[in-house]
Write a protein that holds these residues in place. Structure first.
Motif, PDB file in Angstrom:
ATOM      1  N   VAL A   1       5.299  -0.074   6.900  1.00 60.06           N
ATOM      2  CA  VAL A   1       4.673  -0.200   5.587  1.00 60.06           C
ATOM      3  C   VAL A   1       3.478  -1.124   5.734  1.00 60.06           C
ATOM      4  O   VAL A   1       3.431  -1.942   6.660  1.00 60.06           O
ATOM      5  CB  VAL A   1       5.647  -0.749   4.506  1.00 60.06           C
ATOM      6  CG1 VAL A   1       6.721   0.267   4.189  1.00 60.06           C
ATOM      7  CG2 VAL A   1       6.250  -2.062   4.917  1.00 60.06           C
ATOM      8  N   GLN A   2       2.527  -0.991   4.848  1.00 62.24           N
ATOM      9  CA  GLN A   2       1.329  -1.822   4.902  1.00 62.24           C
ATOM     10  C   GLN A   2       1.174  -2.572   3.590  1.00 62.24           C
ATOM     11  O   GLN A   2       1.542  -2.072   2.520  1.00 62.24           O
ATOM     12  CB  GLN A   2       0.089  -0.965   5.143  1.00 62.24           C
ATOM     13  CG  GLN A   2       0.086  -0.316   6.504  1.00 62.24           C
ATOM     14  CD  GLN A   2      -1.186   0.517   6.712  1.00 62.24           C
ATOM     15  OE1 GLN A   2      -2.012   0.684   5.819  1.00 62.24           O
ATOM     16  NE2 GLN A   2      -1.327   1.032   7.923  1.00 62.24           N
ATOM     17  N   TYR A   3       0.593  -3.767   3.702  1.00 62.75           N
ATOM     18  CA  TYR A   3       0.331  -4.610   2.547  1.00 62.75           C
ATOM     19  C   TYR A   3      -1.149  -4.955   2.520  1.00 62.75           C
ATOM     20  O   TYR A   3      -1.811  -4.992   3.561  1.00 62.75           O
ATOM     21  CB  TYR A   3       1.133  -5.916   2.631  1.00 62.75           C
ATOM     22  CG  TYR A   3       2.627  -5.709   2.543  1.00 62.75           C
ATOM     23  CD1 TYR A   3       3.267  -5.805   1.322  1.00 62.75           C
ATOM     24  CD2 TYR A   3       3.380  -5.436   3.672  1.00 62.75           C
ATOM     25  CE1 TYR A   3       4.642  -5.623   1.216  1.00 62.75           C
ATOM     26  CE2 TYR A   3       4.758  -5.250   3.585  1.00 62.75           C
ATOM     27  CZ  TYR A   3       5.377  -5.342   2.355  1.00 62.75           C
ATOM     28  OH  TYR A   3       6.727  -5.156   2.261  1.00 62.75           O
TER      29      TYR A   3
ATOM     30  N   VAL B   1       0.869  -1.171   0.000  1.00 61.92           N
ATOM     31  CA  VAL B   1       0.000   0.000   0.000  1.00 61.92           C
ATOM     32  C   VAL B   1       0.911   1.228   0.000  1.00 61.92           C
ATOM     33  O   VAL B   1       1.734   1.406   0.897  1.00 61.92           O
ATOM     34  CB  VAL B   1      -0.934   0.011   1.234  1.00 61.92           C
ATOM     35  CG1 VAL B   1      -1.771   1.279   1.265  1.00 61.92           C
ATOM     36  CG2 VAL B   1      -1.807  -1.228   1.253  1.00 61.92           C
ATOM     37  N   GLY B   2       0.805   2.068  -1.001  1.00 58.40           N
ATOM     38  CA  GLY B   2       1.670   3.240  -1.127  1.00 58.40           C
ATOM     39  C   GLY B   2       2.811   2.948  -2.087  1.00 58.40           C
ATOM     40  O   GLY B   2       2.833   1.926  -2.773  1.00 58.40           O
ATOM     41  N   ASN B   3       3.789   3.861  -2.114  1.00 58.04           N
ATOM     42  CA  ASN B   3       4.880   3.713  -3.074  1.00 58.04           C
ATOM     43  C   ASN B   3       6.252   3.771  -2.411  1.00 58.04           C
ATOM     44  O   ASN B   3       7.214   4.246  -3.011  1.00 58.04           O
ATOM     45  CB  ASN B   3       4.762   4.779  -4.166  1.00 58.04           C
ATOM     46  CG  ASN B   3       4.775   6.184  -3.595  1.00 58.04           C
ATOM     47  OD1 ASN B   3       4.853   6.373  -2.384  1.00 58.04           O
ATOM     48  ND2 ASN B   3       4.694   7.171  -4.457  1.00 58.04           N
ATOM     49  N   ALA B   4       6.361   3.297  -1.194  1.00 59.85           N
ATOM     50  CA  ALA B   4       7.642   3.322  -0.478  1.00 59.85           C
ATOM     51  C   ALA B   4       8.661   2.421  -1.182  1.00 59.85           C
ATOM     52  O   ALA B   4       8.314   1.383  -1.734  1.00 59.85           O
ATOM     53  CB  ALA B   4       7.452   2.864   0.966  1.00 59.85           C
TER      54      ALA B   4
END
Length: 129
Positions: free
Chosen positions: A111-113, A99-102
């Motif tokens: 960070v999240q998945y 989730v996101g562009n880290a």
């Protein structure tokens, strides 16, 4: 002529609390003292999310502690060590989307998945800090 009081040579005192941070390079550090005498050492502790490392060995020393020695020019010698921020690659998790562009992660961030359709999360994932 006799100076009053008598003149003496005193050891140099290196200030470790330089507001520019030049004596405690890299940030993320706390010295055991605000100063140290010439030819003596002070212990430096890296704050969470930082590790004692050198440019040549970015994280070869898993310790958070290193020593600074006061030199005769009132500079300090750390053997090349400084507290450097720990940056980790994003782990790859099968059948999940980030989730996101880290592209990397630093302490204390997360960070999240999201599991792909047809899959659900089982177990947990954590790493030491």
């Amino acid at each position: 002529f006799t100076p009053q009081p008598p003149l003496t040579c005193s050891p140099i005192r290196c200030d470790l609390s330089d507001p520019n941070g030049s004596l405690l390079p890299g940030g993320g550090a706390n010295a055991s003292s605000g100063w140290v005498w010439f030819n003596h050492s002070a212990s430096v502790s890296c704050t969470p999310g930082y590790r004692a490392s050198t440019v040549a060995m970015p994280f070869g020393n898993a310790s958070r502690v290193y020593d600074l020695r006061c030199e005769d020019d009132c500079g300090v010698e750390s053997g090349g060590y400084a507290c450097r921020r720990v940056v980790c690659p994003i782990p790859v998790i099968g059948n999940a989307t980030l989730v996101g562009n880290a592209t990397e992660i630093q302490h204390p961030f997360e960070v999240q998945y999201r599991c792909n359709p047809g899959f659900r999360l089982r177990g947990s994932f954590s790493t030491p800090t």
